[in-house]
Enzyme design. Structure first.
Site, PDB file in Angstrom:
ATOM      1  N   HIS A 187      -3.551   6.333   3.778  1.00  0.00           N
ATOM      2  CA  HIS A 187      -4.275   5.129   3.365  1.00  0.00           C
ATOM      3  C   HIS A 187      -3.654   3.876   3.960  1.00  0.00           C
ATOM      4  CE1 HIS A 187      -5.725   1.983   0.537  1.00  0.00           C
ATOM      5  NE2 HIS A 187      -6.797   2.738   0.440  1.00  0.00           N
TER       6      HIS A 187
ATOM      7  N   ALA B  91      -8.181  -7.893  -8.239  1.00  0.00           N
ATOM      8  CA  ALA B  91      -9.345  -8.590  -7.682  1.00  0.00           C
ATOM      9  C   ALA B  91      -9.890  -9.666  -8.609  1.00  0.00           C
ATOM     10  CB  ALA B  91     -10.442  -7.578  -7.354  1.00  0.00           C
TER      11      ALA B  91
ATOM     12  N   ILE C 148      -8.507   2.113  18.974  1.00  0.00           N
ATOM     13  CA  ILE C 148      -9.282   1.024  18.378  1.00  0.00           C
ATOM     14  C   ILE C 148      -8.582  -0.312  18.568  1.00  0.00           C
ATOM     15  CG2 ILE C 148     -10.194   2.598  16.618  1.00  0.00           C
ATOM     16  CD1 ILE C 148      -8.240   1.062  14.657  1.00  0.00           C
TER      17      ILE C 148
ATOM     18  N   SER D  43     -11.173  -0.739   0.038  1.00  0.00           N
ATOM     19  CA  SER D  43      -9.869  -0.750   0.709  1.00  0.00           C
ATOM     20  C   SER D  43     -10.006  -1.053   2.187  1.00  0.00           C
ATOM     21  CB  SER D  43      -9.180   0.615   0.555  1.00  0.00           C
ATOM     22  OG  SER D  43      -8.541   0.756  -0.671  1.00  0.00           O
TER      23      SER D  43
ATOM     24  N   ASP E  80      -1.144   3.102  18.426  1.00  0.00           N
ATOM     25  CA  ASP E  80      -1.966   1.902  18.280  1.00  0.00           C
ATOM     26  C   ASP E  80      -1.387   0.911  17.271  1.00  0.00           C
ATOM     27  OD1 ASP E  80      -4.086   0.923  19.691  1.00  0.00           O
ATOM     28  OD2 ASP E  80      -5.612   2.146  18.716  1.00  0.00           O
TER      29      ASP E  80
ATOM     30  N   ASN F 173     -13.794   0.552  -6.377  1.00  0.00           N
ATOM     31  CA  ASN F 173     -14.802   1.529  -5.974  1.00  0.00           C
ATOM     32  C   ASN F 173     -15.507   2.205  -7.148  1.00  0.00           C
ATOM     33  OD1 ASN F 173     -14.048   1.023  -3.364  1.00  0.00           O
ATOM     34  ND2 ASN F 173     -12.850   2.879  -3.108  1.00  0.00           N
TER      35      ASN F 173
ATOM     36  N   ASP G  46       0.850  -1.181   0.000  1.00  0.00           N
ATOM     37  CA  ASP G  46       0.000   0.000   0.000  1.00  0.00           C
ATOM     38  C   ASP G  46       0.889   1.236   0.000  1.00  0.00           C
ATOM     39  OD1 ASP G  46      -2.199   1.891   1.033  1.00  0.00           O
ATOM     40  OD2 ASP G  46      -3.243  -0.028   1.151  1.00  0.00           O
TER      41      ASP G  46
END
Length: 542
Positions: free
Chosen positions: A277, A377, A294, A431, A228, A364, A219
């Protein structure tokens, strides 16, 4: 090689992320404005968030509702934990005798009949008259229990079951992670449907991933210093930081935490403007389980930053180098939240021959991939699984590509995760769906290291929650379910409510539906703006 030549020689790959970013303060920021906005900190999680969202079809900017903080439904958590098979001690049995005076007789009979190597009292509870018996590590627990249970002097015998608290993660913003626990809380003004999530809480009672499982984040870069994330960043122990020497002889100098293939150096984070991202994706996969922020789907795995995208695009060449490096470094799973509409045989070959399990984002552009294929994909690779996005009511996201070549669906609308400089924010896109599946794959791999990539993918696909809202949208007709995939037991079919038109004026709904109207952008005073645009060199984000 200059960047201009690199772009000309390779196909551009674009990150599949909805263009709207919500910072912790709830303000919308775009592109280059992101860096300054992300400096704002210390916002109470119950603060109302005003936001604007971008309609991915018309690109018309419309106001969003106020986000509502919602209390976690602990009843659901409790029932989820109850469904887990109790873990038992491998060599401890609790025995209640009808008369304690018969204990030695029972012991002698067990030793004689079963030839166990050990049958010793580890502890006796005087109040309840229950003995904890320890047998040998190699003794057969099932056989010993059966022998005890049919003994006339034994009231009952059972394994020394492990008991677990019915808790929920203590991460301060976990209640906003509807994708992990959807109890019907409202996110960006839309009330969810309880249970429309990836069912990961009970899965955590079984598996956490394991530090031996390394997931590559193919990425943009990752903020490795994020509070985190820092504890779960892969560390190359064979490399000495900062000595400018390739200590492990792998061809990469000072690659302590991965590699920046875009700039060809060890700096895997070049700034919030370029690496938001990848940082967001990394948090979805493996944010640390702590009292902050989180929690990731697989909070006990290691993530290896493989930066080949800077901002929104990168080249096939850099992607191939990153995959090769990942294979060399022992990466087991790669999350690939990027793609192009151009068929890419070089990328296909690298993925197919790497021996790595790939999780790919469907894209998307909101169309059937039978008409507009998205790669990687749509590659037909046995060790790759593709993921569409859903919202908190189980609907396929309006922006998500779909079709028979897309394998599964997963939450991907308004997903909270990490952003650079210790920030958090909501992003939408396939994503955000893909890394959750990568995290579940890591849970399965950590629990069942003997399984092949193909077998793990089969578990993911065969154990989805089939839903009426996903029929014909993905080839499994379902949403991933972490617990079901771990246990390899398919869940029941899900029937979700579908909105229906209500006629209050005595008119024929059918006639109203069939009235011809011009829905073109021009006729409605709108200017068209494509989600992606073709160029000589590939696909880039508009």
């Amino acid at each position: 090689m200059s960047k201009q030549k690199r772009v000309i020689s390779s196909i551009l790959l674009t990150a599949f992320m909805a263009t709207t970013v919500f910072s912790m303060t709830g303000q919308v920021v775009y592109g280059k404005d992101l860096t300054s906005e992300l400096q704002q900190k210390d916002v109470n999680i119950s603060q109302s968030m005003k936001a604007i969202t971008e309609d991915v079809n018309s690109n018309e900017i419309v106001p969003a509702e106020i986000i509502e903080a919602s209390k976690i439904n602990t009843d659901k958590v409790s029932s989820a934990n109850k469904s887990k098979k109790l873990v038992e001690s491998k060599n401890e049995i609790l025995v209640k005798y009808k008369s304690k005076s018969k204990a030695n007789i029972v012991k002698e009979k067990i030793l004689k009949n079963k030839q166990v190597s050990k049958f010793e009292v580890k502890n006796s509870n005087k109040k309840f008259q229950i003995d904890t018996i320890e047998i040998g590590e190699s003794d057969n627990m099932k056989d010993v229990l059966e022998e005890l249970q049919k003994n006339a002097d034994v009231l009952y015998a059972q394994p020394n079951y492990e008991l677990n608290l019915f808790d929920v993660p203590g991460d301060s913003r976990f209640n906003e992670q509807w994708n992990l626990l959807n109890d019907g809380q409202a996110i960006c003004g839309q009330t969810g449907i309880e249970g429309v999530d990836i069912n990961v809480l009970p899965a955590w009672d079984i598996a956490a991933g394991g530090e031996t499982v390394v997931i590559g984040i193919l990425d943009s870069g990752v903020d490795t210093e994020h509070l985190d994330l820092n504890g779960n960043i892969y560390v190359n122990e064979n490399e000495v930081p900062g000595d400018m020497i390739d200590n492990d002889g792998n061809g990469y100098i000072d690659d302590v935490n991965g590699w920046n293939f875009y700039d060809n150096n060890a700096n895997v984070f070049t700034g919030a403007e370029f690496d938001s991202h990848g940082t967001h994706v990394a948090g979805i996969v493996a944010a640390v389980a702590n009292e902050t922020g989180i929690r990731g789907v697989a909070s006990n795995v290691k993530i290896l930053p493989l930066k080949f995208i800077n901002g929104n695009s990168g080249t096939t060449e850099d992607a191939l180098n990153a995959i090769e490096y990942a294979s060399m470094m022992g990466v087991k799973i790669i999350n690939a939240s990027f793609g192009s509409t151009q068929y890419n045989p070089a990328l296909e070959q690298a993925m197919n021959e790497s021996g790595i399990l790939f999780v790919t984002a469907a894209g998307n552009i909101g169309v059937d991939c039978s008409n507009v294929s998205i790669y990687p994909a749509c590659f037909e690779i046995p060790t790759s699984i593709s993921v569409a996005a859903t919202d908190n009511r189980g609907n396929l996201a309006s922006f998500s590509s779909y079709g028979s070549s897309i394998d599964v669906a997963c939450p991907g609308v308004n997903i909270l995760s990490t952003l650079p400089n210790d920030q958090y924010g909501l992003l939408s896109g396939t994503s955000m769906a893909a890394p959750q599946v990568a995290g579940i794959a890591a849970l399965i791999m950590g629990q069942n290291p003997e399984l092949t990539s193909e077998e793990i993918i089969a578990r993911l696909k065969n154990n989805v929650v089939k839903s009426n809202k996903l029929e014909g949208k993905v080839n499994t007709s379902g949403r991933v379910d972490a617990l079901a995939a771990l246990n390899n037991v398919a869940p029941t079919y899900e029937v979700l409510p579908i909105p229906t038109a209500i006629n209050t004026n005595g008119k024929s709904v059918e006639n109203d539906i069939n009235i011809l109207s011009d829905n073109s952008a021009a006729s409605n005073g709108k200017i068209t703006k494509p989600t992606v645009s073709d160029s000589v060199y590939g696909i880039s984000k508009a």
